[in-house]
Design a protein around this motif. Structure first.
Motif, mmCIF file in Angstrom:
data_model
loop_
_atom_site.group_PDB
_atom_site.id
_atom_site.type_symbol
_atom_site.label_atom_id
_atom_site.label_comp_id
_atom_site.label_asym_id
_atom_site.label_seq_id
_atom_site.Cartn_x
_atom_site.Cartn_y
_atom_site.Cartn_z
ATOM 1 N N GLY A 28 4.324 -34.257 1.749
ATOM 2 C CA GLY A 28 4.362 -33.005 2.741
ATOM 3 C C GLY A 28 5.568 -32.490 2.592
ATOM 4 N N GLN A 29 6.045 -32.050 3.803
ATOM 5 C CA GLN A 29 7.353 -31.241 4.010
ATOM 6 C C GLN A 29 8.323 -31.920 4.597
ATOM 7 N N GLU A 30 9.429 -32.287 4.101
ATOM 8 C CA GLU A 30 10.672 -32.798 4.874
ATOM 9 C C GLU A 30 11.699 -31.646 4.913
ATOM 10 N N MET A 31 12.141 -31.256 6.110
ATOM 11 C CA MET A 31 13.176 -30.346 6.247
ATOM 12 C C MET A 31 13.945 -30.442 7.428
ATOM 13 N N LEU A 54 20.515 -40.399 10.114
ATOM 14 C CA LEU A 54 19.825 -38.927 9.447
ATOM 15 C C LEU A 54 18.588 -38.521 10.047
ATOM 16 N N TYR A 55 18.553 -37.493 10.727
ATOM 17 C CA TYR A 55 17.474 -36.886 11.554
ATOM 18 C C TYR A 55 16.913 -35.922 10.601
ATOM 19 N N PHE A 56 15.407 -35.821 10.780
ATOM 20 C CA PHE A 56 14.922 -34.750 9.748
ATOM 21 C C PHE A 56 13.583 -34.484 10.566
ATOM 22 N N SER A 57 12.814 -33.476 9.931
ATOM 23 C CA SER A 57 11.328 -33.079 10.416
ATOM 24 C C SER A 57 10.662 -33.263 9.393
ATOM 25 N N SER A 58 9.421 -33.590 9.638
ATOM 26 C CA SER A 58 8.511 -34.104 8.549
ATOM 27 C C SER A 58 6.940 -33.927 9.010
ATOM 28 N N ASN A 59 5.841 -33.440 8.135
ATOM 29 C CA ASN A 59 4.713 -33.461 8.510
ATOM 30 C C ASN A 59 4.055 -34.333 7.524
ATOM 31 N N GLY A 60 4.906 -35.076 6.959
ATOM 32 C CA GLY A 60 4.209 -36.045 5.823
ATOM 33 C C GLY A 60 4.128 -37.518 6.393
ATOM 34 N N GLY A 64 1.777 -31.397 13.649
ATOM 35 C CA GLY A 64 2.972 -30.511 13.019
ATOM 36 C C GLY A 64 4.284 -31.008 12.248
ATOM 37 N N LEU A 65 5.080 -30.550 12.414
ATOM 38 C CA LEU A 65 6.564 -31.165 12.333
ATOM 39 C C LEU A 65 7.074 -32.145 13.409
ATOM 40 N N ASP A 66 7.186 -33.320 13.011
ATOM 41 C CA ASP A 66 8.049 -34.218 14.013
ATOM 42 C C ASP A 66 9.299 -34.647 13.512
ATOM 43 N N ASN A 82 2.579 -31.932 19.937
ATOM 44 C CA ASN A 82 1.686 -31.885 18.911
ATOM 45 C C ASN A 82 1.958 -30.405 18.167
ATOM 46 N N ALA A 83 2.848 -29.813 18.458
ATOM 47 C CA ALA A 83 3.280 -28.603 17.739
ATOM 48 C C ALA A 83 4.360 -28.977 16.751
ATOM 49 N N ASP A 84 5.016 -27.801 16.217
ATOM 50 C CA ASP A 84 6.115 -28.064 15.341
ATOM 51 C C ASP A 84 7.455 -28.521 15.992
ATOM 52 N N ASP A 85 8.163 -29.347 15.641
ATOM 53 C CA ASP A 85 9.473 -29.718 16.411
ATOM 54 C C ASP A 85 10.568 -29.910 15.346
ATOM 55 N N PHE A 86 11.492 -29.277 15.406
ATOM 56 C CA PHE A 86 12.476 -29.394 14.185
ATOM 57 C C PHE A 86 13.870 -28.749 14.529
#
Length: 637
Positions: free
Chosen positions: A333-336, A346-352, A358-360, A384-388
């Motif tokens: 998925g996406q890691e950003m 290290l903190y990061f957002s991912s939907n994978g 969404g992004l957690d 349950n939405a995008d969190d980044f």
């Protein structure tokens, strides 16, 4: 002068109050002096019921329970005693009873009070050096407070990098920009906000055109000295773009830039050699030592869409070769939005990775060259939405997260966060079994203690013989297990970064402790020059109580021994006090007083005959209690 006279009057009246009841307390005091704490407690409680109690009675009542480790009643009466007299030692004992009963915050409050009254006391010094040593009860749930910021606009606002008194955010609020087709909002720019003394922020200020262009600019990060800023910018600015082979539309990528501080402004904006028209580089985050930069990129040979990478920052300011953080971090998925905090988390957002939708936001850490387990930061940071765009000051526990969750002002909003509990936790599963049959033991009590012996929480095993606990990563723990018919055990659990730890605990039948002439408990050790029952001593004595309940004909003589320090006569008196306190504890658990006696042996029968050259460990071995079977031995039946 008036205050001094009032103080003297209070002291005199207090002293009178403490001695005026001596006639009424004579019987109770006699029991107390004989270390008959159960009888003493009954007599002091009778005075309370008759309305004849004062601070002296309350404190003596509390001390009676303290000496036999009845922590609930001791806490109750110390609290009562402290309503009218703030005696430092009473405050200290009260804090210890609060701690023993799992009331950690209240215990810390009392210890802080004690430390302020006796700052030179070793106990006070140790507390002040580490005031947060008591463990928190760690369960799954909310780790943060989250609050929408007042400066959010009706359009997209995200980010939140605080540097040199200014908060840097990315926003589409610039109505002078043309709109971007993706969401029909203006192109993104970088703004700064100055924080007021009341915690609010002044209006956002647009950075100058050396940084902001008519195209997108993204999240920023800084060198430790604050003189270099890293940020992303759309490659349209450099006239670098590609055409879709089907639609013929132009599309661009994001490139990584740096800028140098020039007075109050930014100048000398430069791109990096790793930028390419074929992929994007965005979301920079610089480590606290300024030697490494983390970023997201969809460059070739990754694991999914965007992956998290890192690169060295060379002495000349250039960047080394990008290194993919690997499949443990990156997914298909996406890691950003990587953020490397001051402590290396290290903190990061991912939907994978598994999340709420969404992004957690996730977190991990590199330990000895290995990536620790990836953990979801949980609600309410995640939704349950995008969190980044998560940022956190590890020292203050304050930071920011961005989200497009329901209830916000615009499409993306910035939220202030405040950490409430440690983020990293471990699931400990204790499995209790019979050592001979291997069968699970149902209804066994398993107590989690911290490494100082403070109780955290108790649970009862299920039909599978298991009980589960959640503790903070890397924290040592001790599991204490007890069940009728079996010998209680304590098992140390070493702190770890692993997500789950299984702890098998096999118990022997209680009869294993019964020898021909004695009950073979682990030695009941006392602190130097003390005779009160400690938590460790109570743990062992409870085994004796269990045996005596199972075998009602059993009669025990408890012998207490001291080390060789002090005179022989003093040691004989000290050991006698210890023997009587031990007996009182057993009686307090429901054993008839006719079934147990106590005798002090002083230093006459050392376990280690080391004379005047004993080590501290040898002295402790000699400070012990032993339990001789007088009659009713099960082995003789």
């Amino acid at each position: 002068m008036k205050k001094i006279n009032i103080l003297i009057t209070i002291i005199i009246l207090s002293s009178f109050s403490l001695t005026a009841q001596n006639k009424d307390t004579k019987k109770a005091d006699k029991h107390f002096a004989r270390f008959e704490f159960i009888e003493a407690a009954e007599d002091y409680k009778k005075l309370v019921e008759d309305g004849k109690a004062d601070t002296y009675v309350y404190k003596r009542l509390a001390d009676s329970y303290y000496n036999i480790f009845n922590t609930v009643e001791a806490e109750r009466w110390y609290a009562k005693a402290l309503e009218s007299s703030q005696d430092p030692e009473t405050i200290y004992k009260y804090s210890q009873m609060l701690k023993a009963n799992g009331k950690y915050e209240e215990s810390n409050q009392q210890m802080a009070k004690f430390a302020s009254m006796r700052p030179g006391d070793d106990r006070a010094v140790a507390f002040k050096q580490n005031p947060d040593y008591l463990p928190k009860i760690l369960e799954k749930g909310k780790k943060f407070n989250v609050q929408n910021m007042g400066f959010n606009s009706q359009v997209s606002d995200f980010g939140g990098t605080f540097k040199d008194g200014k908060l840097y955010i990315t926003s589409a609020r610039n109505s002078n920009r043309r709109t971007y087709g993706w969401n029909e909002q203006p192109f993104l720019d970088i703004y700064t906000l100055t924080k007021n003394s009341d915690g609010t922020y002044q209006p956002a200020v647009l950075l100058d055109d050396k940084i902001n262009t008519k195209y997108h600019e993204g999240i920023v990060s800084f060198s430790p000295d604050g003189n270099t800023m890293y940020f992303s910018r759309e490659s349209f600015f450099e006239k670098i773009y590609e055409k879709d082979s089907i639609t013929k539309n132009r599309y661009s990528v994001l490139h990584l830039f740096r800028a140098k501080k020039s007075g109050a402004n930014w100048d000398n904006v430069e791109g990096f050699a790793m930028n390419s028209k074929n992929y994007s580089i965005k979301n920079p985050s610089v480590s606290s030592d300024g030697k490494t930069i983390y970023f997201a990129s969809d460059m070739p040979n990754g694991y999914g869409g965007f992956d998290i990478y890192k690169a060295n920052i060379n002495d000349d300011g250039s960047l080394g070769e990008p290194v993919n953080l690997g499949q443990k971090v990156n997914t298909e998925g996406q890691e950003m939005f990587p953020y490397i905090s001051d402590n290396g988390t290290l903190y990061f957002s991912s939907n994978g990775h598994l999340g709420l939708g969404g992004l957690d936001v996730f977190h991990t850490k590199e330990i000895d060259g290995k990536i620790a387990p990836i953990r979801n930061i949980g609600i309410p940071v995640n939704s349950n939405a995008d969190d980044f765009a998560f940022h956190l000051d590890e020292e203050t526990g304050e930071g920011f997260v961005s989200s497009n969750r329901e209830g916000g002002v615009g499409s993306d909003d910035i939220y202030a966060i405040k950490k409430l509990q440690p983020l990293c936790d471990v699931l400990i599963t204790a499995t209790v079994t019979d050592i001979k049959t291997g069968k699970p033991l149902n209804a066994a009590t398993v107590t989690l203690n911290d490494e100082q012996g403070n109780k955290v929480v108790s649970k009862v095993t299920n039909t599978d013989g298991t009980a589960e606990f959640i503790v903070e990563c890397s924290k040592n723990s001790v599991l204490e297990v007890s069940v009728d018919g079996y010998e209680s055990r304590q098992v140390a659990v070493k702190g770890t970064e692993e997500e789950e730890v299984n702890v098998p605990i096999a118990l022997d039948p209680i009869e294993k402790l019964i020898a021909a002439d004695r009950i073979e408990l682990a030695p009941i050790y006392f602190d130097f020059d003390k005779s009160n029952i400690t938590s460790q001593a109570a743990f062992e004595l409870d085994k004796l109580v269990q045996i005596m309940n199972k075998y009602p004909e059993l009669v025990i003589n408890a012998t207490s021994h001291t080390d060789s320090r002090g005179s022989a006569s003093y040691n004989e008196r000290l050991s006698d006090r210890r023997a009587k306190t031990t007996v009182q504890y057993v009686i307090s658990k429901g054993i008839d007083k006719s079934r147990i006696t106590g005798m002090g042996k002083g230093e006459s029968e050392p376990k280690v005959d080391c004379g005047t050259n004993c080590t501290e460990d040898e002295h402790q071995l000699n400070r012990r209690s032993e339990f001789i079977i007088v009659s009713g031995s099960p082995q003789a039946q």
